[in-house]
Motif scaffolding. Structure first.
Motif, PDB file in Angstrom:
ATOM      1  N   LYS A  59      82.642 -10.144  31.991  1.00 11.75           N
ATOM      2  CA  LYS A  59      82.430 -10.197  30.541  1.00 11.75           C
ATOM      3  C   LYS A  59      81.077 -10.837  30.243  1.00 11.75           C
ATOM      4  O   LYS A  59      80.685 -11.790  30.911  1.00 11.75           O
ATOM      5  CB  LYS A  59      83.563 -10.997  29.876  1.00 11.75           C
ATOM      6  CG  LYS A  59      83.477 -11.049  28.360  1.00 11.75           C
ATOM      7  CD  LYS A  59      84.657 -11.859  27.803  1.00 11.75           C
ATOM      8  CE  LYS A  59      84.581 -11.963  26.294  1.00 11.75           C
ATOM      9  NZ  LYS A  59      85.706 -12.770  25.732  1.00 11.75           N
ATOM     10  N   THR A  61      78.627 -12.187  26.900  1.00 13.81           N
ATOM     11  CA  THR A  61      78.379 -12.481  25.477  1.00 13.81           C
ATOM     12  C   THR A  61      76.963 -13.044  25.347  1.00 13.81           C
ATOM     13  O   THR A  61      76.459 -13.703  26.267  1.00 13.81           O
ATOM     14  CB  THR A  61      79.394 -13.486  24.921  1.00 13.81           C
ATOM     15  OG1 THR A  61      79.302 -14.705  25.650  1.00 13.81           O
ATOM     16  CG2 THR A  61      80.804 -12.928  24.981  1.00 13.81           C
ATOM     17  N   LYS A  63      73.654 -14.244  22.354  1.00 20.86           N
ATOM     18  CA  LYS A  63      73.167 -14.520  21.007  1.00 20.86           C
ATOM     19  C   LYS A  63      71.685 -14.869  21.078  1.00 20.86           C
ATOM     20  O   LYS A  63      71.200 -15.371  22.100  1.00 20.86           O
ATOM     21  CB  LYS A  63      73.954 -15.636  20.343  1.00 20.86           C
ATOM     22  CG  LYS A  63      73.918 -16.969  21.058  1.00 20.86           C
ATOM     23  CD  LYS A  63      74.782 -17.988  20.339  1.00 20.86           C
ATOM     24  CE  LYS A  63      74.810 -19.314  21.091  1.00 20.86           C
ATOM     25  NZ  LYS A  63      75.666 -20.306  20.386  1.00 20.86           N
ATOM     26  N   GLY A 175      77.052  -5.297  25.617  1.00 16.74           N
ATOM     27  CA  GLY A 175      76.974  -6.300  24.560  1.00 16.74           C
ATOM     28  C   GLY A 175      75.770  -6.040  23.672  1.00 16.74           C
ATOM     29  O   GLY A 175      74.735  -5.573  24.147  1.00 16.74           O
TER      30      GLY A 175
END
Length: 634
Positions: A59, A61, A63, A175
């Protein structure tokens, strides 16, 4: 959640929220969770990547944040968190299951496995960039680990960029993250250094005495005006705005002209200026028309335009033979702030229609504005049509008037062109003209006055002895002539002596007696003293070698030109003009003016010029004339 180990201030401006943490950054920094050790990060080419089978990315993620350190400029940081799946061999797995914690800790060094994962990102249309995270897997009973990667100044990332993040094994984005926009960053009002957030300012002052709004902004600042915040922007180069065009909805948009992609600021400083609302009402127009529907029903069209969007109501009314326009029930419509459109003239326009209405009632339109509780109207269709016919009539009258004016101007132009044709080559200024009458008692008075009036109409400054009798009585004839010749000297010009046959005879007789020193009889005429004084001055000019510099002769008598023997000796060398046949030539000569020489100049024979005051002692007579002549000869 993983804590970073480096102390520095970071303003985290993510896409959806704002946070503040403690981060120190470099080009790339990595932090590993428990179970991984000796973590390192290095740049990797996105092709031909070799990775171990000991760990896989499950996974990802990410930002994008704005990181700031001390007083240095802020930079973008791409923060990626990856969840890893740890794979161990069957032999190692059995040993882990059968070993106690103490035994596992003692044998960990022999069971450690070197592994790596590669994380990539890209911002279209740039090429992908990859970072290889290498670490040592310390076998534990946990099969999941985490890696946190901070990339400073990621390639291609800027305000508002879309960033795709993926592990190298996937080779396709799993992502997606959006970098904060410039407006989003700058709207936080953070006390940090972001040069892209700079925007120039503009201030305004209402000057009611001059009926204008005065703007103050920097030299390289671009300014545009717009009515309403979402209105069309019109470039404005001046630093003043006429007050009649300023309304409460007028906004000012400014930006720096030196920037390639400048950030703009928008201010609406007149929103709370109530007295400017009248400019909206004064610039409001309503037009009414008629039309037919598809089912041949009648309808009344209305069009309302104003600088600002308005809220209120519109309804039709009818006269019904009375003196008041009564509302036609069932047709009232609302003016809403959201249904307006702006035209090319930057006016906000609202269109409407009243369907199935009886046009035989001569319907009109009434308008009620919510702001100010103002009622306007009625605006009628028939009045609109009548106004169009009146406008057509006014336009026709204007065309006729302009045609007549053009003909008049053309006539004056031709007249002036003809007047200039004979003055071609006449160069000089129009100075002062002294017009002297002949000593005749009854003849020539009307001609002299007429000549003076004509010269004055041609732009000359004119003084006629016949117009100055009161001054001659106060000053005396010779001082008066003296003062007039001073004007000629200062302004340029000539003294014009009008001759008749009798004047020629008197001048000839005076000249002989002046040279002989004898006495003579003074002619009985109110103008004889000025005439005789002029003869004295002509004689002085002649003996000074200045003949014709100040005086010239004109005559209305054809016999004077044809006098046997020519002009008397006193007048030899002076220009003589026969009027009216030589009027054009006379005007040219007067325009050129006479040559003026300084007083006190000596002639070739040693004679000295004396002033008129020296020539005048008691009263002017033949005896004083002889004396004046004798002084000229000294």
């Amino acid at each position: 959640m993983f804590l970073f180990r480096w102390p520095a201030c970071c303003f985290l401006l993510a896409f959806h929220n704002t946070a503040c943490g403690w981060v120190e950054y470099d080009d790339s920094e990595v932090t590993c969770s428990q179970g991984l050790s000796e973590c390192t990060v290095a740049a990797e080419l996105p092709l031909g990547i070799l990775e171990s089978d000991a760990a896989d990315v499950r996974k990802v993620t990410a930002k994008v944040e704005l990181c700031c350190k001390d007083t240095a400029p802020c930079k973008f940081c791409l923060m990626i968190e990856a969840e890893l799946a740890i794979h161990v061999t069957e032999d190692v797995a059995k040993r882990l299951q059968s070993s106690s914690d103490t035994e596992m800790a003692a044998g960990m060094a022999t069971m450690s496995i070197a592994a790596s994962v590669t994380l990539c990102y890209k911002t279209p249309p740039t090429f992908p960039a990859c970072k290889k995270v290498a670490f040592t897997v310390n076998p534990t009973k946990q099969k999941v680990a985490n890696v946190s990667l901070v990339i400073t100044n990621p390639y291609g990332v800027t305000f508002g960029s879309i960033v795709y993040v993926y592990p190298s094994k996937e080779m396709h984005p799993i992502g997606e993250v959006l970098a904060p926009s410039l407006n989003e960053v700058c709207s936080q009002n953070l006390q940090i250094s972001i040069k892209e957030c700079y925007v120039p300012t503009v201030s305004s002052v209402i000057n009611q005495k001059r009926n204008q709004v005065e703007l103050n902004f920097a030299r390289r600042t671009q300014v545009c005006l717009q009515y309403e915040e979402d209105g069309r922007c019109q470039i404005w180069k001046r630093k003043t705005i006429p007050l009649y065009s300023v309304t409460p909805c007028l906004c000012l948009q400014v930006w720096d002209d030196d920037d390639d992609k400048p950030r703009r600021s928008l201010t609406c400083p007149f929103k709370k200026t109530g007295f400017l609302q009248k400019n909206v009402w004064q610039n409001l127009t309503v037009s009414v028309g008629q039309g037919r529907m598809n089912d041949k029903g009648q309808m009344l069209l209305w069009n309302l335009s104003a600088p600002c969007r308005l809220e209120g109501e519109v309804w039709p009314c009818g006269w019904n033979g009375g003196h008041q326009c009564t509302e036609i029930e069932g047709f009232r419509q609302q003016l809403e702030n959201t249904t307006w459109e702006q035209n090319r003239k930057n006016q906000w326009v609202k269109l409407g229609v009243f369907e199935d209405i009886n046009l035989q009632l001569s319907p009109c339109v009434m308008v009620h504005l919510k702001k100010g509780d103002l009622h306007l109207g009625p605006f009628c269709y028939r009045q609109t049509a009548r106004w169009r016919w009146n406008l057509l009539a006014v336009a026709g009258l204007l065309v006729i008037t302009l045609t007549a004016l053009m003909l008049c101007l053309l006539h004056n132009f031709v007249k002036k062109l003809a007047s200039r044709s004979f003055q071609r080559g006449c160069i000089g200024r129009k100075g002062h003209i002294v017009l002297l009458s002949p000593p005749d008692v009854h003849n020539g008075v009307s001609e002299v006055c007429g000549l003076g009036s004509f010269l004055k109409s041609q732009g000359f400054s004119v003084s006629v002895d016949q117009w100055s009798r009161m001054e001659q009585v106060k000053l005396g004839p010779l001082p008066w002539l003296h003062s007039q010749l001073l004007h000629v000297k200062n302004l340029g010009g000539r003294a014009v002596l009008v001759l008749t046959r009798k004047a020629l005879g008197l001048a000839n007789e005076w000249h002989r007696e002046a040279l002989d020193g004898g006495d003579g009889n003074t002619p009985e005429s109110p103008y004889s003293d000025v005439f005789m004084a002029s003869l004295c001055l002509i004689l002085g000019d002649k003996q000074q070698g200045r003949t014709g510099e100040r005086f010239l002769l004109v005559t209305f008598d054809h016999d004077v030109v044809q006098t046997p023997g020519g002009l008397p000796e006193l007048f030899q060398g002076l220009h003589l003009f026969q009027l009216p046949s030589q009027m054009k030539t006379l005007l040219c000569e007067l325009a050129r003016g006479g040559k003026r020489k300084a007083e006190g100049r000596k002639t070739k024979n040693g004679w000295k010029w004396v002033t008129l005051d020296q020539c005048w002692e008691n009263s002017f007579s033949t005896q004083t004339t002889s004396k004046c002549s004798s002084e000229f000869l000294k």
